[in-house]
Design an enzyme around this catalytic site. Structure first.
Site, PDB file in Angstrom:
ATOM      1  N   ALA A 243     -11.260 -50.859  43.890  1.00 24.95           N
ATOM      2  CA  ALA A 243     -12.739 -50.689  42.073  1.00 24.95           C
ATOM      3  C   ALA A 243     -11.950 -50.258  40.538  1.00 24.95           C
ATOM      4  O   ALA A 243     -12.919 -51.396  40.034  1.00 24.95           O
ATOM      5  CB  ALA A 243     -13.507 -50.020  43.686  1.00 24.95           C
TER       6      ALA A 243
ATOM      7  N   ASP B  58      -5.081 -41.455  35.280  1.00 21.81           N
ATOM      8  CA  ASP B  58      -6.101 -42.006  36.508  1.00 21.81           C
ATOM      9  C   ASP B  58      -5.744 -40.216  36.892  1.00 21.81           C
ATOM     10  O   ASP B  58      -6.833 -39.734  37.371  1.00 21.81           O
ATOM     11  CB  ASP B  58      -5.546 -43.178  36.837  1.00 21.81           C
ATOM     12  CG  ASP B  58      -6.689 -44.570  36.501  1.00 21.81           C
ATOM     13  OD1 ASP B  58      -7.524 -44.411  35.661  1.00 21.81           O
ATOM     14  OD2 ASP B  58      -6.463 -45.660  37.587  1.00 21.81           O
TER      15      ASP B  58
ATOM     16  N   LEU C 267     -12.394 -46.869  40.709  1.00 20.16           N
ATOM     17  CA  LEU C 267     -12.348 -46.089  40.182  1.00 20.16           C
ATOM     18  C   LEU C 267     -10.913 -44.786  40.590  1.00 20.16           C
ATOM     19  O   LEU C 267     -11.601 -44.027  41.164  1.00 20.16           O
ATOM     20  CB  LEU C 267     -13.696 -46.574  41.126  1.00 20.16           C
ATOM     21  CG  LEU C 267     -14.675 -46.443  40.960  1.00 20.16           C
ATOM     22  CD1 LEU C 267     -16.386 -46.590  42.283  1.00 20.16           C
ATOM     23  CD2 LEU C 267     -15.825 -46.680  39.779  1.00 20.16           C
TER      24      LEU C 267
ATOM     25  N   SER D  54      -8.678 -44.381  43.080  1.00 22.09           N
ATOM     26  CA  SER D  54      -8.620 -43.866  44.485  1.00 22.09           C
ATOM     27  C   SER D  54      -6.639 -43.955  44.298  1.00 22.09           C
ATOM     28  O   SER D  54      -6.617 -43.236  45.355  1.00 22.09           O
ATOM     29  CB  SER D  54      -9.617 -45.181  45.720  1.00 22.09           C
ATOM     30  OG  SER D  54      -8.210 -46.367  45.275  1.00 22.09           O
TER      31      SER D  54
HETATM   32  C1  MEV Z   1      -6.756 -47.970  35.305  1.00 21.13           C
HETATM   33  O1  MEV Z   1      -7.321 -47.377  35.962  1.00 21.13           O
HETATM   34  C2  MEV Z   1      -6.468 -47.906  34.135  1.00 21.13           C
HETATM   35  C3  MEV Z   1      -5.444 -48.956  33.314  1.00 21.13           C
HETATM   36  O2  MEV Z   1      -5.893 -48.644  31.627  1.00 21.13           O
HETATM   37  C4  MEV Z   1      -3.700 -48.405  33.437  1.00 21.13           C
HETATM   38  C5  MEV Z   1      -3.836 -47.172  32.769  1.00 21.13           C
HETATM   39  O3  MEV Z   1      -3.721 -46.706  32.163  1.00 21.13           O
HETATM   40  O4  MEV Z   1      -2.353 -46.741  33.710  1.00 21.13           O
HETATM   41  C6  MEV Z   1      -5.984 -50.283  33.612  1.00 21.13           C
END
Ligand code: MEV
Length: 309
Positions: free
Chosen positions: A92, A140, A94, A96
């Site tokens: 999603a 993340d 979020l 995970s």
């Molecule tokens: C993914 O949640 C966030 C992105 O910017 C990838 C990352 O920063 O590792 C798309």
């Protein structure tokens, strides 16, 4: 070894700046009350991973991640069973997979009788997240390692720069869950387009960075209309970067139509969740639910712990 051992980590929402953050621009994120827990026990034979998430049942990556984490901590992976209990929807956007990486590291570190320092935890978390997608910025795992629902400003690096962003008031958000999708594919697709035309993409990333800074000032001041505008501007730039999707745009339009101050995709995009900022998030969520959209209402930021609704 100290068994059984447990580790927990949070999911996250990226408020502003996803994708451009991979290319060194700043981004804002907040921890979610929802999280994921891993329990390690002893068992015979090869390392086993069991999960309550149906989507992980046939996925070899959690076991690869657990084996690499065990080796990084000096443990022999064989003879361990890891049980994952997740309150986070997978695919999603979020966080995970990063929450899984951090929770596995914490559980295995506890089993090894170790406590990881923050920089080591983030560096290992990012290495493990790369099993799920090729070019992680590290935002993340940084958000997954936070406790509570405070906002952070993140810039990638070795180690990354992670600073708390205090907000004058809680930021009320509706998370609307769209169809699951792969962050790896969205990040990989953008990398190919960036390689084909770096100048255009670098310009767009600079524009995202300016929106992130304006959004950070609005969040600090508790200026919800200005933050809502930053959401909309960021969404337009994400569309220009090619990481949005018709389903995302239908959800952002529906949220704005229901009274949201701004709405955008969050995380990898190409589907997945949308976040909408709203003075009355429960009302926006109720309207979206009449369209069979699954929603979660959270309040992130300094003044109040986020709560799932
Ligand atoms: C993914 O949640 C966030 C992105 O910017 C990838 C990352 O920063 O590792 C798309």
């Amino acid at each position: 070894m100290n068994l059984p051992a447990r580790g927990r980590a949070a999911g996250k929402v990226i408020l502003l700046g996803e994708h451009a953050v991979v290319y060194g621009r700043p981004a804002l994120a907040a921890g979610l009350g929802l999280g994921l827990e891993v329990e390690v026990t002893a068992s015979g034979g090869v390392l086993r991973v069991e999960s309550d998430l149906a989507s992980l049942a046939d996925d070899p990556r959690p076991a690869a991640l657990a084996a690499e984490a065990a080796r990084a901590l000096g443990l022999e992976p064989g003879g361990l069973t890891l049980r994952i209990r997740s309150g986070l929807p997978a695919g999603a956007g979020l966080g995970s997979s990063a929450a899984l990486a951090i929770a596995v590291l914490r559980a295995l570190a506890a089993a090894a009788g170790r406590r990881l320092g923050r920089d080591e935890e983030l560096a290992l978390g990012r290495r493990l997240e790369a099993i799920f997608h090729g070019h992680p910025s590290g935002i993340d795992p940084a958000a997954a390692a936070e406790t509570g629902s405070g906002c952070i400003r993140f810039v990638r690096g070795e180690p990354p720069t992670v600073t708390a962003l205090p907000t004058a008031r809680p930021l009320p958000l509706v998370i609307a869950l769209g169809p699951p999708r792969s962050t790896g594919a969205a990040v990989g697709g953008l990398r190919a387009r960036w390689e084909a035309d770096r100048a255009r993409h670098e310009r767009l990333f600079d524009q995202v960075a300016a929106v992130v800074e304006a959004g950070a000032r609005a969040a600090e001041a508790g200026d919800l209309p200005a933050l809502g505008r930053a959401f909309d501007e960021n969404q337009a730039l994400l569309e220009a970067l090619g990481v949005s999707a018709p389903e995302v745009e239908a959800l952002t339009a529906a949220a704005r139509g229901a009274g949201a101050l701004g709405a955008k995709l969050t995380g990898g995009g190409a589907g997945g969740a949308v976040i909408a900022l709203a003075a009355e998030p429960e009302r926006v969520a109720a309207t979206l639910r009449t369209r069979q959209v699954e929603t979660i209402v959270v309040r992130v930021g300094t003044a109040e712990e986020g709560k799932a609704a």
